[in-house]
Design a protein around this motif. Structure first.
Motif, PDB file in Angstrom:
ATOM      1  N   SER A  13      -2.907  10.656  -4.004  1.00 41.96           N
ATOM      2  CA  SER A  13      -3.276   9.337  -4.532  1.00 41.96           C
ATOM      3  C   SER A  13      -2.894   8.270  -3.524  1.00 41.96           C
ATOM      4  O   SER A  13      -2.079   8.501  -2.619  1.00 41.96           O
ATOM      5  CB  SER A  13      -2.576   9.086  -5.867  1.00 41.96           C
TER       6      SER A  13
ATOM      7  N   ILE B 284       2.636   6.828  -9.021  1.00 39.99           N
ATOM      8  CA  ILE B 284       2.029   5.509  -9.261  1.00 39.99           C
ATOM      9  C   ILE B 284       3.026   4.614  -9.998  1.00 39.99           C
ATOM     10  O   ILE B 284       3.177   3.424  -9.683  1.00 39.99           O
ATOM     11  CB  ILE B 284       0.720   5.652 -10.059  1.00 39.99           C
TER      12      ILE B 284
ATOM     13  N   SER C 180       5.698   3.361  -7.650  1.00 37.85           N
ATOM     14  CA  SER C 180       5.229   2.277  -6.783  1.00 37.85           C
ATOM     15  C   SER C 180       5.390   0.916  -7.455  1.00 37.85           C
ATOM     16  O   SER C 180       5.570  -0.100  -6.775  1.00 37.85           O
ATOM     17  CB  SER C 180       3.764   2.502  -6.386  1.00 37.85           C
ATOM     18  N   SER C 181       5.326   0.890  -8.778  1.00 34.37           N
ATOM     19  CA  SER C 181       5.455  -0.390  -9.490  1.00 34.37           C
ATOM     20  C   SER C 181       6.900  -0.886  -9.486  1.00 34.37           C
ATOM     21  O   SER C 181       7.153  -2.069  -9.654  1.00 34.37           O
ATOM     22  CB  SER C 181       4.954  -0.262 -10.937  1.00 34.37           C
TER      23      SER C 181
ATOM     24  N   LYS D  53       0.850  -1.199   0.000  1.00 34.13           N
ATOM     25  CA  LYS D  53       0.000   0.000   0.000  1.00 34.13           C
ATOM     26  C   LYS D  53       0.881   1.242   0.000  1.00 34.13           C
ATOM     27  O   LYS D  53       1.829   1.342   0.783  1.00 34.13           O
ATOM     28  CB  LYS D  53      -0.916   0.010   1.228  1.00 34.13           C
TER      29      LYS D  53
ATOM     30  N   VAL E 110      -2.192   3.784  -3.696  1.00 34.03           N
ATOM     31  CA  VAL E 110      -2.105   2.610  -4.570  1.00 34.03           C
ATOM     32  C   VAL E 110      -2.092   1.364  -3.696  1.00 34.03           C
ATOM     33  O   VAL E 110      -1.337   1.289  -2.717  1.00 34.03           O
ATOM     34  CB  VAL E 110      -0.835   2.632  -5.443  1.00 34.03           C
TER      35      VAL E 110
ATOM     36  N   MET F 124      -4.013  -4.037  -9.190  1.00 33.51           N
ATOM     37  CA  MET F 124      -3.795  -2.747  -8.536  1.00 33.51           C
ATOM     38  C   MET F 124      -5.113  -2.008  -8.358  1.00 33.51           C
ATOM     39  O   MET F 124      -5.978  -2.059  -9.236  1.00 33.51           O
ATOM     40  CB  MET F 124      -2.877  -1.853  -9.383  1.00 33.51           C
ATOM     41  N   THR F 125      -5.238  -1.326  -7.242  1.00 32.32           N
ATOM     42  CA  THR F 125      -6.331  -0.379  -7.036  1.00 32.32           C
ATOM     43  C   THR F 125      -5.691   0.987  -6.795  1.00 32.32           C
ATOM     44  O   THR F 125      -4.749   1.096  -6.006  1.00 32.32           O
ATOM     45  CB  THR F 125      -7.192  -0.755  -5.826  1.00 32.32           C
ATOM     46  N   VAL F 126      -6.174   1.993  -7.483  1.00 30.43           N
ATOM     47  CA  VAL F 126      -5.665   3.351  -7.332  1.00 30.43           C
ATOM     48  C   VAL F 126      -6.802   4.224  -6.824  1.00 30.43           C
ATOM     49  O   VAL F 126      -7.897   4.221  -7.392  1.00 30.43           O
ATOM     50  CB  VAL F 126      -5.125   3.901  -8.667  1.00 30.43           C
TER      51      VAL F 126
ATOM     52  N   TYR G 216      -1.756  -2.833  -3.908  1.00 31.56           N
ATOM     53  CA  TYR G 216      -1.462  -4.039  -4.689  1.00 31.56           C
ATOM     54  C   TYR G 216      -2.048  -5.237  -3.958  1.00 31.56           C
ATOM     55  O   TYR G 216      -1.801  -5.433  -2.760  1.00 31.56           O
ATOM     56  CB  TYR G 216       0.048  -4.224  -4.861  1.00 31.56           C
TER      57      TYR G 216
ATOM     58  N   ASN H   3      -6.312  -1.433 -12.306  1.00 30.82           N
ATOM     59  CA  ASN H   3      -5.585  -1.759 -13.527  1.00 30.82           C
ATOM     60  C   ASN H   3      -6.498  -2.594 -14.428  1.00 30.82           C
ATOM     61  O   ASN H   3      -7.306  -3.402 -13.946  1.00 30.82           O
ATOM     62  CB  ASN H   3      -4.277  -2.506 -13.238  1.00 30.82           C
TER      63      ASN H   3
ATOM     64  N   ILE I 253      -4.430   1.848 -16.210  1.00 32.89           N
ATOM     65  CA  ILE I 253      -5.359   2.189 -15.135  1.00 32.89           C
ATOM     66  C   ILE I 253      -6.643   2.739 -15.752  1.00 32.89           C
ATOM     67  O   ILE I 253      -6.595   3.635 -16.606  1.00 32.89           O
ATOM     68  CB  ILE I 253      -4.747   3.239 -14.186  1.00 32.89           C
TER      69      ILE I 253
END
Length: 367
Positions: free
Chosen positions: A229, A355, A358-359, A204, A231, A246-248, A233, A288, A318
């Motif tokens: 924002s 974002i 974060s990946s 998170k 994020v 993923m949720t954003v 996972y 995503n 996204i």
């Protein structure tokens, strides 16, 4: 076990196994595949003549109305221009000789004027315009193998610098500083524009602007940092659940198409806690885009419209659940240490870049 990567040729592959990357579809030679490319070429990154996607992100709020809405006039022209770019891109795939060279070229960003960099990177993308960027990862130096620096530029001939980001070395959790100066990545510097902070598991993330900590709030709280924002996972140990999910979560937009300020007074009032408690007032949930299984390539595929060329688990798009054809953001690999990052309204550059960062971060519970 089937392996299914996400690939970036118009289609991208995904795999449920832990270390199986998102891979590219092999070059198609059949007529049916060419037809699929042709169909994709008629779909711009926005959702054509469907309902105005701007309405998906309006949540009301009680923000100021001093500034008028962003101009919508260029939308049709920009849409036509990008559709044409995509059509030319896909038509080149069917040609030979000189046209085969153009096959590898990515559609570039339209001309973007950046007069005030700080204002630009915090402002939502203009409606109807896709801001196309390039992220490069610099691993050179004594400690950059563990703490590389990431740079964001507009992906066009001018290659205008936008942002730089780097992971802090002495933080208990992953913490990335984001700056508008590629040579100044200090927390106390005047070029500090935001940061990305994760939880202990790396599942998170929260994105902040450069405002003050709530402990140092002014009487009216106007100086307190905003959450731009979050994020999330989905936990996916060893990858048995398939591709990354993923949720954003982002702040909603008001009637003037400005971001609704989210200034939590404590950790229980932030975007993540509001989302977990299903308190969706003034916030928007994105996900995503789920890849589609391709029997021929034995992989999951996504259409990146020529902007992604290499396989990677980091490739993603996204979207809003109510309009999966409107790509709010997409990110993918084009070389070992180079990636494209495209974003649309309502995201700003800082949100999209964070974002993307974060990946890159290691996620013990996700892969």
């Amino acid at each position: 076990m089937h392996r299914f990567p996400i690939s970036p040729c118009p289609c991208v592959l995904v795999s449920p196994c832990p270390r199986v990357p998102i891979s590219l579809c092999p070059p198609a030679a059949t007529g049916s595949d060419e037809e699929d490319d042709s169909d994709a070429s008629t779909k711009p990154i926005r959702s054509g003549k469907k309902k105005n996607p701007v309405s998906l992100f309006q949540t009301g709020g009680d923000p100021p109305r001093e500034r008028k809405t962003r101009k919508k006039a260029p939308k049709a022209a920009d849409s036509e221009e990008e559709t044409l770019e995509t059509q030319q891109k896909n038509s080149n795939k069917k040609g030979k000789g000189k046209k085969s060279k153009k096959k590898e070229e990515r559609p570039l960003s339209p001309v973007i004027e950046v007069d005030n960099l700080e204002k630009f990177v915090l402002s939502p993308a203009p409606q109807g315009v896709t801001i196309k960027c390039r992220v490069t990862r610099d691993k050179r130096g004594m400690d950059r193998g563990l703490y590389p620096t990431y740079y964001l530029h507009l992906d066009n001939d001018k290659k205008v610098f936008l942002l730089a980001g780097r992971k802090r070395k002495k933080s208990k959790t992953s913490n990335y500083l984001i700056s508008i100066d590629p040579t100044d990545l200090s927390r106390g510097g005047e070029n500090f524009i935001g940061k990305l902070r994760s939880n202990l598991m790396g599942t998170k993330f929260t994105v902040f602007d450069n405002g003050a900590n709530p402990d140092r709030a002014s009487a009216d709280w106007s100086n307190v940092r905003q959450e731009l924002s979050a994020v999330v996972y989905e936990t996916n140990v060893l990858g048995f659940k398939g591709p990354r999910k993923m949720t954003v979560i982002i702040p909603g937009m008001n009637s003037d198409n400005e971001r609704v300020p989210i200034r939590p007074r404590n950790d229980n009032d932030g975007l993540l806690m509001r989302w977990q408690n299903k308190n969706m007032d003034n916030i928007i949930e994105l996900h995503n885009k789920a890849p589609v299984w391709n029997d021929e390539t034995q992989s999951y595929v996504l259409n990146f419209h020529g902007r992604v060329t290499h396989a990677s688990v980091k490739n993603f798009q996204i979207v809003h659940g109510s309009d999966p054809d409107y790509i709010v953001m997409q990110f993918g690999r084009v070389a070992d240490d180079a990636f494209t990052m495209d974003y649309n309204y309502p995201l700003c550059a800082v949100q999209a870049f964070a974002i993307a960062l974060s990946s890159f971060d290691g996620k013990l519970a996700c892969e």
